[in-house]
Design a protein around this motif. Structure first.
Motif, short mmCIF file in Angstrom:
data_model
loop_
_atom_site.label_atom_id
_atom_site.label_comp_id
_atom_site.label_asym_id
_atom_site.label_seq_id
_atom_site.Cartn_x
_atom_site.Cartn_y
_atom_site.Cartn_z
N CYS A 1 0.82 -1.20 0.00
CA CYS A 1 0.00 0.00 0.00
C CYS A 1 0.86 1.27 0.00
CB CYS A 1 -0.94 0.02 1.19
SG CYS A 1 -0.08 0.12 2.78
N GLY A 2 2.11 1.12 0.44
CA GLY A 2 3.01 2.27 0.40
C GLY A 2 2.86 3.26 1.53
N ARG A 3 2.07 2.92 2.54
CA ARG A 3 1.91 3.87 3.66
C ARG A 3 3.22 4.07 4.40
NH1 ARG A 3 -3.57 2.62 6.89
NH2 ARG A 3 -4.79 2.04 5.08
N CYS A 4 4.04 3.00 4.48
CA CYS A 4 5.32 3.12 5.18
C CYS A 4 6.22 4.12 4.47
CB CYS A 4 5.99 1.76 5.33
SG CYS A 4 6.16 0.84 3.80
N CYS B 1 7.76 7.39 6.23
CA CYS B 1 9.20 7.37 6.53
C CYS B 1 9.82 8.76 6.45
CB CYS B 1 9.94 6.43 5.59
SG CYS B 1 11.72 6.40 5.96
N PRO B 2 10.33 9.28 7.56
CA PRO B 2 10.93 10.62 7.54
C PRO B 2 12.29 10.64 6.86
CG PRO B 2 11.13 9.67 9.72
CD PRO B 2 10.36 8.68 8.90
N MET B 3 12.86 9.47 6.58
CA MET B 3 14.17 9.42 5.90
C MET B 3 14.01 9.14 4.41
SD MET B 3 16.28 10.26 8.19
CE MET B 3 17.84 9.95 7.40
N TYR B 4 12.79 9.19 3.89
CA TYR B 4 12.50 8.94 2.47
C TYR B 4 12.98 7.57 2.02
CZ TYR B 4 12.80 14.01 3.03
OH TYR B 4 12.69 15.28 3.50
N LEU B 5 12.86 6.56 2.88
CA LEU B 5 13.26 5.20 2.51
C LEU B 5 12.02 4.41 2.08
CD1 LEU B 5 15.71 4.43 5.44
CD2 LEU B 5 16.30 5.20 3.14
N MET B 6 12.26 3.18 1.64
CA MET B 6 11.15 2.29 1.27
C MET B 6 11.16 1.08 2.21
SD MET B 6 11.08 2.53 -2.84
CE MET B 6 12.75 2.12 -3.21
N PRO B 7 10.58 1.26 3.40
CA PRO B 7 10.69 0.20 4.41
C PRO B 7 10.18 -1.16 3.92
CG PRO B 7 9.82 2.20 5.37
CD PRO B 7 9.86 2.43 3.90
N LEU B 8 9.13 -1.18 3.08
CA LEU B 8 8.59 -2.47 2.68
C LEU B 8 9.62 -3.30 1.92
CD1 LEU B 8 6.07 -2.23 -0.30
CD2 LEU B 8 7.57 -0.39 0.33
N TRP B 9 10.39 -2.63 1.03
CA TRP B 9 11.37 -3.40 0.24
C TRP B 9 12.58 -3.75 1.09
CZ3 TRP B 9 8.75 -5.37 -3.21
CH2 TRP B 9 7.82 -4.66 -3.99
N ILE B 10 13.04 -2.79 1.90
CA ILE B 10 14.22 -3.08 2.73
C ILE B 10 13.92 -4.27 3.64
CG2 ILE B 10 15.82 -2.19 4.46
CD1 ILE B 10 15.32 0.59 3.39
N SER B 11 12.73 -4.27 4.27
CA SER B 11 12.42 -5.35 5.20
C SER B 11 12.21 -6.66 4.46
CB SER B 11 11.20 -5.00 6.03
OG SER B 11 10.05 -5.00 5.22
N GLU C 1 21.11 -6.09 -1.19
CA GLU C 1 20.03 -5.33 -1.80
C GLU C 1 19.48 -4.32 -0.80
OE1 GLU C 1 20.51 -8.47 -2.41
OE2 GLU C 1 19.93 -8.99 -4.44
N ALA C 2 19.37 -4.73 0.45
CA ALA C 2 18.89 -3.82 1.49
C ALA C 2 19.83 -2.64 1.63
CB ALA C 2 18.76 -4.56 2.82
N GLU C 3 21.13 -2.92 1.51
CA GLU C 3 22.13 -1.85 1.62
C GLU C 3 21.99 -0.88 0.45
OE1 GLU C 3 26.11 -3.36 1.77
OE2 GLU C 3 26.96 -1.41 2.28
N ARG C 4 21.71 -1.43 -0.74
CA ARG C 4 21.55 -0.58 -1.91
C ARG C 4 20.34 0.35 -1.74
NH1 ARG C 4 21.53 -4.60 -6.14
NH2 ARG C 4 23.45 -5.30 -5.18
N LEU C 5 19.36 -0.08 -0.97
CA LEU C 5 18.19 0.78 -0.71
C LEU C 5 18.43 1.67 0.51
CD1 LEU C 5 15.29 -1.74 -1.39
CD2 LEU C 5 16.03 0.13 -2.84
N ASN C 6 19.69 1.84 0.88
CA ASN C 6 20.09 2.74 1.97
C ASN C 6 19.51 2.36 3.33
OD1 ASN C 6 21.58 4.49 0.17
ND2 ASN C 6 19.58 5.14 -0.57
N ALA C 7 19.53 1.06 3.61
CA ALA C 7 19.02 0.61 4.90
C ALA C 7 19.76 1.29 6.05
CB ALA C 7 19.17 -0.91 5.01
N LEU C 8 21.05 1.60 5.85
CA LEU C 8 21.82 2.19 6.95
C LEU C 8 21.36 3.60 7.31
CD1 LEU C 8 25.50 1.00 6.34
CD2 LEU C 8 23.81 0.11 7.92
N ASP C 9 20.59 4.25 6.43
CA ASP C 9 20.09 5.58 6.76
C ASP C 9 18.88 5.54 7.68
OD1 ASP C 9 21.92 7.16 5.50
OD2 ASP C 9 20.89 7.15 3.58
#
Lengths: 445, 283
Positions: free
Chosen positions: A370-373, A377-387, A397-405
């Motif tokens: 649904c994309g609500r996350c 997200c205040p850091m403009y990340l995509m939590p659904l894909w990272i998780s 892949e999670a790192e490429r989506l800037n999980a560390l931010d």
């Protein structure tokens, strides 16, 4: 002045009502304290005392030579019973000094001011802050002396004090601003001098108009100090979002507020700095909030470091309803506890006891995409894909989506209609990514 | 019509000839043994040898960078086949190894610390933010029971038993060590298949503490050392089999008061394996 804010974030139920209007009460002096030697981000301290030693209140009982660290001090006078591993509210287990109080609370005669704010230079101030064992009191407990010692190639122009207190339920910072406004402002001056900043600001969410008024008076119209109204939103108190709102400066990915010329400290930290500079008092007690639906009489309390959670809950009338979850800190970023025998540390901003009915135990369902996350997200990340990647062990892949931010604020988990444990998965990925980076860095040495 | 057939036919012949010529001139010389070796290897693509898949290993063997017996999964039969293709004498193959889970604290045997309702993955259950890595049972060394080892096994050789502990199928296990790397507690180790007696505990707490929360944890009472002095050592409140010795380790099993020392080839252990098999089929 219009309230400032940042994009994203959430509006949870704040639950601050039961304690916001209650003045800080001094907790009963503890009979025994358990003082962990590791209360800060960085290297743990080594004990300077052993079982059988007599200690005075405020005496340094643990220290280390490591740069990122802060010494710990006795919070009572009495006899050291043991130095042994004990439960810790954030690290599971940590070596701790157990002291039996003699009830006298005799202050260590060594404690005296090193000089006045006018006579101390920046390096001397940093030494005072380090020796007093001051760490960030918002929760992360990063050593303040390290924070105000920027590397020579970075220039600090502003010290920002964080009075947002965006975590629901907690009101300790609110009460500190109301009751110790002069200390907060004095501490801000000391921190500005310690890192050579010309400008100071205090940011407060607009759900605390009384604190804004009191601090405004305490500032006394000084031209270099400023008060900023923040819109009430979670996670407004995250240092990166505070800076975005106050100064419109964006901390680069992987960077620190230092990279944009700012140092952010909690208001309670500033008050502790003020006491250290004025009187030489080390950080051995702090204000925290004991609250939640399970507690009979929620309160803001001035508590010695090392007092057990169980003791404080008892002083607040115990559990009126069966407790479902006891959390060190707030509901969004705090850590759930498995025992009430854990001690209060310098970083404990609250003890939240949620009643059974307040804690939901819901089964996670499949992601709805649904994309609500992403919106939250205040850091403009995509939590659904990272998780999703994290849960499948695809950490590259999670790192490429800037999980560390990810700042682990929990907004994504809060809004998720499928109740997925998004933050936990991202934390797992972050741990694996940093572990792999460390492994890769090793052979290069 | 005729023109079309003719022109296309001529073009086809032309390009065909060109390709045939190019294939001769630009041919990349490949060693036929690489294909033969790839054929001989198990094609599990597990990566246990350290090379990217079976073809990667085949290339390495041909280039002389990997040994004849590099494929742990294939074992002696594959090693013999590789030796035949390479035209060398097969090396003495080390004994086949299997994974052993060093924890006996299944359901009902170890007390809980708290409820955990996060991600059902052992690695997620011990991130620092969840009870500081202690885990949801009072034993901070034992099996967490979410079956991360089961999920990573490429050979279907490890299953969750009826008591919530993983059971290794000693026949199917190829010692690829995926489970060893995946287990956040580090309680899975590889041991020679003939070595069947093990101390199923990795907890280093003092005996009195272990007794409080686990019925089958090692309490370091030294009974095993008294029974087989050269076969066992006690270090940090934990008994361990001294695998370098050639003695009958099994003599200590009846002496162990907590039943921590187990012979995995004994009927009870096999029953457990069979029960796990049954549970899997009904699931």
């Amino acid at each position: 002045m219009t309230a400032k804010t940042f994009p994203g974030g959430i509006h949870p139920d704040y639950g601050k009502g039961p304690t916001a209007g209650k003045p800080v009460v001094r907790a009963a002096p503890p009979k025994t304290v358990v003082i962990p030697l590791h209360q800060h981000t960085g290297a743990p301290c080594e004990a300077l005392v052993k079982a059988g030693d007599e200690v005075k209140m405020g005496q340094k009982i643990g220290d280390t030579g490591a740069f990122v660290s802060a010494p710990v001090h006795a919070s009572v006078s009495g006899k050291v019973l043991a130095v042994e591993p004990r439960p810790h509210p954030a690290f599971g287990v940590s070596l701790a000094v157990v002291i039996e109080s003699d009830g006298q609370d005799q202050l260590d005669p060594e404690i005296r001011p090193a000089g006045s704010l006018d006579t101390l230079d920046a390096a001397a101030l940093r030494k005072v802050i380090r020796e007093a064992g001051i760490v960030g009191m918002g929760g992360a407990a990063f050593p303040t002396a390290v924070k105000v010692a920027p590397p020579p190639n970075k220039k600090i122009d502003t010290v920002a004090l964080n009075g947002a207190e965006c975590e629901p339920y907690l009101t300790a910072d609110h009460r500190v601003m109301l009751e110790q406004a002069d200390d907060v402002v004095f501490g801000l001056r000391a921190l500005m001098k310690a890192c050579g900043a010309g400008q100071g600001l205090i940011a407060i969410e607009d759900n605390k108009p009384d604190a804004i008024e009191v601090i405004h008076k305490a500032l006394g119209g000084a031209p270099d100090l400023q008060i900023i109204h923040l819109h009430t939103k979670y996670p407004q108190g995250s240092e990166k979002h505070l800076l975005k709102a106050c100064l419109n400066r964006e901390v680069p990915s992987g960077g620190l507020p230092l990279d944009v010329g700012v140092v952010v400290n909690n208001v309670a930290t500033a008050a502790a700095v003020a006491r250290a500079v004025r009187n030489g008092t080390p950080l051995y007690e702090r204000v925290l909030t004991v609250t939640g639906g399970a507690v009979a009489n929620p309160q803001n309390m001035l508590v010695r470091v090392g007092t057990s959670f169980g003791d404080l809950i008892e002083q607040c009338g115990g559990f009126a309803k069966p407790a479902g979850k006891v959390i060190n800190g707030g509901p969004m970023m705090g850590i759930a506890q498995s025992s009430l025998d854990v001690p209060v540390t310098k970083g404990t901003s609250g003890i939240l006891c949620l009643a059974r009915g307040e804690v939901a135990r819901d089964e996670a369902e499949a992601c709805l995409k649904c994309g609500r996350c992403i919106d939250a997200c205040p850091m403009y990340l995509m939590p659904l894909w990272i998780s999703a990647y994290a849960e499948r062990g695809k950490h590259e892949e999670a790192e490429r989506l800037n999980a560390l931010d990810c700042i682990e604020c929990g907004c994504c988990s809060y809004v998720c209609p499928a109740r997925r444990p998004l933050v936990q998965a991202i934390r797992l990925a972050k741990g694996e990514i940093t572990a792999r980076r460390r492994r890769q860095a090793q052979p290069a040495k | 019509m005729v023109e079309a057939i003719l022109s296309l036919g001529v073009m086809g012949l032309l390009f065909g000839g060109l390709l045939a010529y190019a294939a001769q001139v630009f041919a990349v010389p490949t060693d036929p043994r690489v294909d033969q070796l790839t054929e001989a290897l198990p094609s599990a693509q597990c990566g246990a040898c350290g090379y990217p898949g079976c073809r990667g290993l085949a290339e390495a063997i041909v280039k002389g960078r990997a040994g004849i017996s590099s494929c742990v999964v294939g074992g002696p039969t594959v090693a013999a086949e590789i030796a035949r293709i390479m035209g060398v004498q097969a090396e003495e193959m080390a004994e086949r190894q299997v994974a052993v889970v060093h924890c006996g604290g299944g359901a009902g045997k170890v007390s809980g610390r708290h409820l955990y309702d996060g991600i059902a993955d052992c690695r997620a259950a011990v991130i620092p933010q969840v009870a500081g890595k202690l885990g949801h049972t009072l034993c901070s060394a034992g099996c967490l029971g979410f079956g991360t080892c089961v999920a990573v096994c490429p050979f279907d050789a490890i299953h969750m038993g009826p008591d919530g502990l993983p059971v290794v199928d000693r026949e199917k296990c190829t010692a690829c060590a995926k489970c060893v790397a995946a287990c956040p507690r580090g309680i899975i180790e590889l041991h020679p298949v003939s070595q069947t007696v093990h101390v199923l505990c990795r907890n280093r707490d003092r005996g009195a503490a272990v007794r409080r929360y686990c019925k089958v944890g090692c309490i370091a009472c030294r009974a095993c050392v008294r029974a087989v002095p050269e076969g066992y050592v006690i270090q940090d409140n934990l008994a361990a089999v001294d695998y370098s010795q050639k003695v009958d380790f099994g003599l200590a099993i009846p002496k162990c008061p907590t039943k921590t020392i187990v012979d995995l080839s004994a009927p009870a252990a096999q029953d457990q394996g069979a029960a796990a098999e049954g549970a899997k089929e009904t699931a």
